[in-house]
Write a protein that holds these residues in place. Structure first.
Motif, mmCIF file in Angstrom:
data_model
loop_
_atom_site.group_PDB
_atom_site.id
_atom_site.type_symbol
_atom_site.label_atom_id
_atom_site.label_comp_id
_atom_site.label_asym_id
_atom_site.label_seq_id
_atom_site.Cartn_x
_atom_site.Cartn_y
_atom_site.Cartn_z
ATOM 1 N N ALA A 178 0.821 -1.213 0.000
ATOM 2 C CA ALA A 178 0.000 0.000 0.000
ATOM 3 C C ALA A 178 0.854 1.262 0.000
ATOM 4 N N ALA A 179 2.026 1.197 0.671
ATOM 5 C CA ALA A 179 2.870 2.388 0.807
ATOM 6 C C ALA A 179 3.815 2.588 -0.369
ATOM 7 N N ALA A 180 4.136 1.522 -1.092
ATOM 8 C CA ALA A 180 5.124 1.612 -2.172
ATOM 9 C C ALA A 180 4.502 2.221 -3.424
ATOM 10 N N ASP A 181 5.353 2.755 -4.257
ATOM 11 C CA ASP A 181 4.922 3.299 -5.549
ATOM 12 C C ASP A 181 4.447 2.147 -6.432
ATOM 13 N N PRO A 182 3.230 2.201 -6.940
ATOM 14 C CA PRO A 182 2.738 1.104 -7.802
ATOM 15 C C PRO A 182 3.604 0.872 -9.033
ATOM 16 N N ALA A 183 4.362 1.884 -9.433
ATOM 17 C CA ALA A 183 5.226 1.732 -10.605
ATOM 18 C C ALA A 183 6.579 1.115 -10.237
ATOM 19 N N GLY A 184 6.788 0.843 -8.963
ATOM 20 C CA GLY A 184 8.066 0.292 -8.517
ATOM 21 C C GLY A 184 8.113 -1.224 -8.630
ATOM 22 N N ALA A 185 8.856 -1.838 -7.727
ATOM 23 C CA ALA A 185 9.078 -3.279 -7.775
ATOM 24 C C ALA A 185 7.785 -4.061 -7.568
ATOM 25 N N ILE A 186 7.725 -5.242 -8.189
ATOM 26 C CA ILE A 186 6.611 -6.172 -8.019
ATOM 27 C C ILE A 186 6.843 -6.981 -6.746
ATOM 28 N N PHE A 187 5.852 -7.050 -5.878
ATOM 29 C CA PHE A 187 5.934 -7.913 -4.694
ATOM 30 C C PHE A 187 5.416 -9.292 -5.077
ATOM 31 N N VAL A 188 6.276 -10.297 -4.932
ATOM 32 C CA VAL A 188 5.992 -11.666 -5.366
ATOM 33 C C VAL A 188 5.880 -12.574 -4.150
ATOM 34 N N CYS A 189 4.915 -13.485 -4.150
ATOM 35 C CA CYS A 189 4.838 -14.494 -3.090
ATOM 36 C C CYS A 189 6.040 -15.422 -3.192
ATOM 37 N N GLY A 190 6.883 -15.419 -2.171
ATOM 38 C CA GLY A 190 8.072 -16.263 -2.171
ATOM 39 C C GLY A 190 7.901 -17.570 -1.443
ATOM 40 N N LEU A 191 6.655 -17.908 -1.091
ATOM 41 C CA LEU A 191 6.391 -19.131 -0.330
ATOM 42 C C LEU A 191 5.565 -20.137 -1.120
ATOM 43 N N ALA A 192 5.607 -20.011 -2.447
ATOM 44 C CA ALA A 192 5.057 -21.021 -3.354
ATOM 45 C C ALA A 192 3.533 -21.086 -3.342
ATOM 46 N N GLU A 193 3.011 -22.127 -3.981
ATOM 47 C CA GLU A 193 1.576 -22.235 -4.261
ATOM 48 C C GLU A 193 0.713 -22.201 -3.010
ATOM 49 N N SER A 194 1.162 -22.847 -1.945
ATOM 50 C CA SER A 194 0.316 -22.963 -0.760
ATOM 51 C C SER A 194 -0.046 -21.615 -0.156
ATOM 52 N N TRP A 195 0.870 -20.666 -0.253
ATOM 53 C CA TRP A 195 0.642 -19.343 0.307
ATOM 54 C C TRP A 195 0.164 -18.340 -0.744
ATOM 55 N N ALA A 196 0.174 -18.713 -2.001
ATOM 56 C CA ALA A 196 -0.141 -17.756 -3.065
ATOM 57 C C ALA A 196 -1.523 -17.116 -2.924
ATOM 58 N N PRO A 197 -2.583 -17.859 -2.565
ATOM 59 C CA PRO A 197 -3.882 -17.192 -2.420
ATOM 60 C C PRO A 197 -3.887 -16.112 -1.341
ATOM 61 N N ALA A 198 -3.271 -16.397 -0.202
ATOM 62 C CA ALA A 198 -3.236 -15.401 0.874
ATOM 63 C C ALA A 198 -2.420 -14.181 0.467
ATOM 64 N N PHE A 199 -1.303 -14.402 -0.197
ATOM 65 C CA PHE A 199 -0.464 -13.288 -0.653
ATOM 66 C C PHE A 199 -1.194 -12.465 -1.709
ATOM 67 N N ALA A 200 -1.884 -13.144 -2.622
ATOM 68 C CA ALA A 200 -2.622 -12.433 -3.666
ATOM 69 C C ALA A 200 -3.715 -11.568 -3.052
#
Length: 301
Positions: A178-200
């Motif tokens: 929320a605080a980062a510039d949307p045009a900046g780095a992409i935040f990626v789920c680094g904990l694989a498929e099991s955590w991907a829904p929560a991260f998304a």
């Protein structure tokens, strides 16, 4: 490859292939390239050479370069190859230059392993490395103790394409996005498929995967569901892979790579055991359970 193209790839699946060893325990380039080719042919969007599933910390610097070469040869341009780098800042910067010379599209910096590392200084490590790298950088953040300001400072560097966020601190992740510039780095789920829904659900895009070595179809199903906002379908697929992913967490994740490598071997590709201090082999009970799971997935002939 442009920064925008790397960011686009990061919003898909970042697959991390295993490293194959021969009977003497040396890196086997041809088999390693075959593993990478299989992952690329499956349609994985970003392929990480010598990441954690590739046993980065068990490889010598020259072996890491051999993995880069095998990865680039195996992928054959079907997807960007992101070369994993790390260790001291000077070593990591040199690895980045070597990766560029070999044809990698980006680099991913492992978080520095140092008993005396301070959180804000680790952000300095990533930012300094981004200054020195001739390729776009993905920062692999997997320790606790960072602040929102730390994440925003990292995400705002012009040469940082993404942040592979690999802790379960979803409150920090949500506030950082929320605080980062949307045009900046992409935040990626680094904990694989099991955590991907929560991260998304809190704004992360894309996820990393070791499962792609074995059953990339499930990884792609999770991604497709999340891209449509269909969390129910994503969770349904995650439930199908739960036993596999849970087995990888044994021994405080010491079996993480072992499960993947033994599954690949069961499917007919001899990749050798995991190097210590990872778990070299599964015990008989776990191996039987793994074989049964692969059979239910239709992966054993």
């Amino acid at each position: 490859m442009s920064m925008d193209m790397i960011k686009a790839a990061l919003q898909g699946i970042s697959g991390v292939p295993v490293t194959a060893y021969d009977a003497q325990g040396n890196v086997e380039p041809a088999v390693t390239a075959k593993v990478y080719r299989t992952v690329a042919d499956a349609g994985i969007h970003n392929i990480v050479a010598a990441g954690n599933t590739g046993e980065f910390y068990a490889l010598t610097p020259s072996e890491i370069l051999a993995v880069y070469k095998a990865a680039i040869a195996g992928v054959e341009g079907k997807a960007p190859v992101t070369a994993a780098i790390g260790r001291s800042l000077r070593e990591a910067a040199e690895m980045a230059r070597q990766a560029r010379d070999l044809g990698a599209a980006a680099v991913m910096s492992h978080q520095p392993v140092d008993p005396f590392a301070a959180p804000h200084a680790q952000i300095d490590y990533f930012r300094n490395l981004a200054d020195l790298s001739p390729l776009p950088l993905v920062a692999y953040v997997r320790a606790e103790g960072f602040s929102v300001d730390d994440m925003v400072r990292l995400a705002g560097h012009a040469n940082v394409a993404g942040i592979k966020f690999a802790t379960t601190d979803l409150i920090l992740l949500s506030r950082a996005i929320a605080a980062a510039d949307p045009a900046g780095a992409i935040f990626v789920c680094g904990l694989a498929e099991s955590w991907a829904p929560a991260f998304a659900a809190v704004g992360a895009r894309g996820f990393t995967s070791g499962l792609v070595n074995v059953a990339p179809q499930f990884s792609l199903m999770v991604l497709a569901a999340l891209q449509k906002g269909d969390f129910e379908a994503a969770r349904a697929t995650v439930s199908r892979i739960e036993a596999f992913e849970r087995m990888r967490t044994k021994y405080r994740n010491g079996a993480n790579v072992t499960v993947v490598k033994e599954a690949v071997a069961m499917m007919g590709v001899p990749v050798g055991p995991v190097r210590v201090p990872g778990l070299p082999h599964l015990d008989a009970a776990d191996r039987k359970e793994l074989a049964g799971l692969l059979e239910t997935w239709g992966l054993l002939g």
